[in-house]
Design a protein around this motif. Structure first.
Motif, PDB file in Angstrom:
ATOM      1  N   PHE A  68       0.833  -1.209   0.000  1.00 30.48           N
ATOM      2  CA  PHE A  68       0.000   0.000   0.000  1.00 30.48           C
ATOM      3  C   PHE A  68       0.866   1.257   0.000  1.00 30.48           C
ATOM      4  O   PHE A  68       0.577   2.225  -0.712  1.00 30.48           O
ATOM      5  CB  PHE A  68      -0.924   0.013   1.212  1.00 30.48           C
ATOM      6  CG  PHE A  68      -1.860  -1.158   1.294  1.00 30.48           C
ATOM      7  CD1 PHE A  68      -2.491  -1.643   0.164  1.00 30.48           C
ATOM      8  CD2 PHE A  68      -2.104  -1.790   2.505  1.00 30.48           C
ATOM      9  CE1 PHE A  68      -3.353  -2.742   0.224  1.00 30.48           C
ATOM     10  CE2 PHE A  68      -2.968  -2.871   2.589  1.00 30.48           C
ATOM     11  CZ  PHE A  68      -3.583  -3.341   1.451  1.00 30.48           C
ATOM     12  N   GLU A  69       1.902   1.243   0.814  1.00 32.22           N
ATOM     13  CA  GLU A  69       2.800   2.400   0.874  1.00 32.22           C
ATOM     14  C   GLU A  69       3.433   2.666  -0.486  1.00 32.22           C
ATOM     15  O   GLU A  69       3.491   3.809  -0.952  1.00 32.22           O
ATOM     16  CB  GLU A  69       3.881   2.164   1.917  1.00 32.22           C
ATOM     17  CG  GLU A  69       3.380   2.150   3.347  1.00 32.22           C
ATOM     18  CD  GLU A  69       4.419   1.654   4.337  1.00 32.22           C
ATOM     19  OE1 GLU A  69       4.317   1.993   5.525  1.00 32.22           O
ATOM     20  OE2 GLU A  69       5.345   0.918   3.910  1.00 32.22           O
ATOM     21  N   GLU A  70       3.913   1.599  -1.124  1.00 24.72           N
ATOM     22  CA  GLU A  70       4.573   1.754  -2.424  1.00 24.72           C
ATOM     23  C   GLU A  70       3.603   2.273  -3.476  1.00 24.72           C
ATOM     24  O   GLU A  70       3.930   3.194  -4.244  1.00 24.72           O
ATOM     25  CB  GLU A  70       5.161   0.412  -2.866  1.00 24.72           C
ATOM     26  CG  GLU A  70       5.836   0.451  -4.223  1.00 24.72           C
ATOM     27  CD  GLU A  70       6.323  -0.910  -4.687  1.00 24.72           C
ATOM     28  OE1 GLU A  70       6.928  -0.971  -5.770  1.00 24.72           O
ATOM     29  OE2 GLU A  70       6.080  -1.912  -3.978  1.00 24.72           O
ATOM     30  N   GLY A  74       3.600   6.050  -5.287  1.00 27.95           N
ATOM     31  CA  GLY A  74       3.671   6.187  -6.733  1.00 27.95           C
ATOM     32  C   GLY A  74       2.573   7.074  -7.285  1.00 27.95           C
ATOM     33  O   GLY A  74       2.753   7.726  -8.320  1.00 27.95           O
ATOM     34  N   TYR A  75       1.453   7.136  -6.617  1.00 26.38           N
ATOM     35  CA  TYR A  75       0.317   7.933  -7.085  1.00 26.38           C
ATOM     36  C   TYR A  75       0.289   9.336  -6.487  1.00 26.38           C
ATOM     37  O   TYR A  75      -0.027  10.302  -7.181  1.00 26.38           O
ATOM     38  CB  TYR A  75      -0.994   7.218  -6.762  1.00 26.38           C
ATOM     39  CG  TYR A  75      -1.138   5.852  -7.383  1.00 26.38           C
ATOM     40  CD1 TYR A  75      -0.607   5.578  -8.649  1.00 26.38           C
ATOM     41  CD2 TYR A  75      -1.798   4.823  -6.720  1.00 26.38           C
ATOM     42  CE1 TYR A  75      -0.733   4.330  -9.223  1.00 26.38           C
ATOM     43  CE2 TYR A  75      -1.931   3.569  -7.299  1.00 26.38           C
ATOM     44  CZ  TYR A  75      -1.389   3.317  -8.550  1.00 26.38           C
ATOM     45  OH  TYR A  75      -1.520   2.071  -9.113  1.00 26.38           O
ATOM     46  N   VAL A  81       2.528  10.612   1.611  1.00 29.44           N
ATOM     47  CA  VAL A  81       2.072   9.333   2.148  1.00 29.44           C
ATOM     48  C   VAL A  81       2.731   9.118   3.502  1.00 29.44           C
ATOM     49  O   VAL A  81       3.925   9.361   3.671  1.00 29.44           O
ATOM     50  CB  VAL A  81       2.416   8.174   1.195  1.00 29.44           C
ATOM     51  CG1 VAL A  81       2.018   6.823   1.811  1.00 29.44           C
ATOM     52  CG2 VAL A  81       1.720   8.368  -0.145  1.00 29.44           C
ATOM     53  N   PHE A  82       1.930   8.668   4.454  1.00 27.30           N
ATOM     54  CA  PHE A  82       2.425   8.476   5.816  1.00 27.30           C
ATOM     55  C   PHE A  82       1.743   7.270   6.432  1.00 27.30           C
ATOM     56  O   PHE A  82       0.538   7.072   6.254  1.00 27.30           O
ATOM     57  CB  PHE A  82       2.100   9.725   6.652  1.00 27.30           C
ATOM     58  CG  PHE A  82       2.348   9.569   8.125  1.00 27.30           C
ATOM     59  CD1 PHE A  82       3.629   9.545   8.626  1.00 27.30           C
ATOM     60  CD2 PHE A  82       1.284   9.454   9.005  1.00 27.30           C
ATOM     61  CE1 PHE A  82       3.858   9.410   9.984  1.00 27.30           C
ATOM     62  CE2 PHE A  82       1.500   9.327  10.372  1.00 27.30           C
ATOM     63  CZ  PHE A  82       2.789   9.306  10.862  1.00 27.30           C
ATOM     64  N   GLU A 152      -7.596   2.313  -6.921  1.00 20.21           N
ATOM     65  CA  GLU A 152      -7.889   2.691  -8.298  1.00 20.21           C
ATOM     66  C   GLU A 152      -8.207   4.180  -8.407  1.00 20.21           C
ATOM     67  O   GLU A 152      -7.777   4.852  -9.348  1.00 20.21           O
ATOM     68  CB  GLU A 152      -9.026   1.847  -8.859  1.00 20.21           C
ATOM     69  CG  GLU A 152      -9.531   2.261 -10.233  1.00 20.21           C
ATOM     70  CD  GLU A 152      -8.465   2.272 -11.322  1.00 20.21           C
ATOM     71  OE1 GLU A 152      -8.750   2.818 -12.406  1.00 20.21           O
ATOM     72  OE2 GLU A 152      -7.350   1.740 -11.107  1.00 20.21           O
ATOM     73  N   LEU A 153      -8.938   4.718  -7.443  1.00 22.49           N
ATOM     74  CA  LEU A 153      -9.176   6.162  -7.436  1.00 22.49           C
ATOM     75  C   LEU A 153      -7.859   6.925  -7.288  1.00 22.49           C
ATOM     76  O   LEU A 153      -7.646   7.945  -7.947  1.00 22.49           O
ATOM     77  CB  LEU A 153     -10.133   6.535  -6.309  1.00 22.49           C
ATOM     78  CG  LEU A 153     -11.592   6.129  -6.504  1.00 22.49           C
ATOM     79  CD1 LEU A 153     -12.392   6.383  -5.229  1.00 22.49           C
ATOM     80  CD2 LEU A 153     -12.223   6.876  -7.682  1.00 22.49           C
ATOM     81  N   ALA A 154      -6.967   6.423  -6.437  1.00 26.10           N
ATOM     82  CA  ALA A 154      -5.659   7.064  -6.271  1.00 26.10           C
ATOM     83  C   ALA A 154      -4.882   7.055  -7.579  1.00 26.10           C
ATOM     84  O   ALA A 154      -4.214   8.039  -7.931  1.00 26.10           O
ATOM     85  CB  ALA A 154      -4.866   6.352  -5.173  1.00 26.10           C
ATOM     86  N   ARG A 155      -4.968   5.950  -8.317  1.00 24.12           N
ATOM     87  CA  ARG A 155      -4.290   5.876  -9.626  1.00 24.12           C
ATOM     88  C   ARG A 155      -4.859   6.920 -10.573  1.00 24.12           C
ATOM     89  O   ARG A 155      -4.124   7.580 -11.322  1.00 24.12           O
ATOM     90  CB  ARG A 155      -4.470   4.471 -10.210  1.00 24.12           C
ATOM     91  CG  ARG A 155      -3.648   4.203 -11.467  1.00 24.12           C
ATOM     92  CD  ARG A 155      -4.052   2.894 -12.121  1.00 24.12           C
ATOM     93  NE  ARG A 155      -5.396   2.946 -12.674  1.00 24.12           N
ATOM     94  CZ  ARG A 155      -5.695   3.487 -13.845  1.00 24.12           C
ATOM     95  NH1 ARG A 155      -4.743   4.049 -14.592  1.00 24.12           N
ATOM     96  NH2 ARG A 155      -6.934   3.498 -14.281  1.00 24.12           N
TER      97      ARG A 155
END
Length: 322
Positions: A68-70, A74-75, A81-82, A152-155
């Motif tokens: 999830f972090e990776e 990336g997005y 991200v934390f 998918e929303l984050a992408r």
């Protein structure tokens, strides 16, 4: 923690003054809405299931958190991200847990919060096979599907910045507890609500996605959600009807489902709704699908059509109604 607060200073300065914002009023804005890709969301469910049961203190849990972090770095970018790591007391064990958080459109003072839980259940207490009730489950739908829609929303957000600030929170430890007591459920949302990474964080609203990927899922209007943010519930369900998804989003009263959204509303004061597959029985109680808390909560029950419906509704709300 200091790094997180520094990075999200804009949220701290501006996002706390949302009390004057008409956060629960909606209208069509005429904006283009990016396409939600159900194939991608389905793959995100599969990737989570491939780790195995994502129960606290397990190797699968650790690998999933890193995944999830990776993905979110990336997005959203590495500075947005934390992971809010914490320890909680379990049943004769100390649990090492982590809420994974990502922020998009950091410069916007106007924000919303999207959430799901990412852990899976450490016991199949509802399974028909009594010899397997103590074995952990992979949680394709219960945990995996909500996270998949948010990934998918984050992408999509990466290439199509949302018109409003969006904060994704993946809660840990939601499903750890044993039946009959809520004391050790919702561990991640309890910690997050009582230890906000950004003090005074006050988004317009929140949406929790829980069990949103099963074939023929049905989402009636969950009772707590109607109490916390009825206008938001109505807008989401109206969008679903406009898109022909009213066979998923039922225009009827659901049950009162204890979930992370109750913790977030009551302890953090954020109006938040829950989109969750369930039904309300004749006595007003909650009933879940037959696979719930069993080993049948696997990829065989996951439907791209259901993921598409939920994703389309969320994308329309975020890009064209706020």
């Amino acid at each position: 923690m200091n790094k997180w607060i520094s990075l999200f200073l804009l949220i701290l300065i501006y996002g706390c003054s949302n009390s004057d914002t008409p956060g629960l009023k909606f209208s069509e804005k005429g904006r283009e809405v990016p396409s939600f890709n159900a194939d991608s969301a389905y793959l995100f469910v599969q990737q989570q299931v491939d780790f195995g049961p994502r129960v606290p203190n397990s190797e699968a849990h650790r690998k999933a958190m890193e995944f999830f972090e990776e993905k979110l770095r990336g997005y959203a970018g590495s500075n947005a991200v934390f992971t809010q790591k914490f320890t909680a007391e379990g049943y004769e064990e100390n649990l090492e847990l982590g809420n994974v958080i990502a922020a998009f459109n950091l410069s916007s003072p106007d924000r919303i919060m999207l959430s799901a839980h990412w852990d899976s259940r450490p016991r199949a207490d509802m399974d028909s096979d009594s010899t397997r009730k103590d074995e952990p489950i992979v949680g394709a739908d219960d945990g995996g599907s909500g996270v998949a829609v948010l990934l998918e929303l984050a992408r999509i957000f990466k290439d199509n910045p949302p018109p409003i600030g969006v904060d994704i929170v993946l809660f840990d430890g939601e499903d750890y507890g044993k039946s009959g007591s809520l004391e050790k459920y919702f561990l991640g949302s309890r910690y997050w609500s009582n230890n906000p990474p950004v003090p005074g964080y006050s988004p317009r609203f929140g949406i929790l996605l829980d069990m949103v990927g099963a074939e023929d899922a049905q989402f009636p209007k969950e009772q707590y959600s109607m109490s916390y943010a009825p206008n938001l519930v109505d807008e989401v369900w109206n969008i679903a009807s406009e898109k022909g998804y009213d066979h998923y989003f039922l225009n009827e009263q659901g049950a009162a489902v204890s979930d992370d959204h109750v913790i977030v509303n009551e302890q953090a004061g954020i109006p938040i709704i829950n989109i969750i597959n369930h039904s309300r029985n004749e006595r007003g109680g909650t009933e879940f699908a037959p696979y719930w808390h069993t080993h049948n909560d696997n990829m065989e029950i996951i439907s791209k059509e259901t993921l598409q419906a939920v994703g389309d509704v969320m994308a329309e709300l975020i890009y064209n109604r706020l």
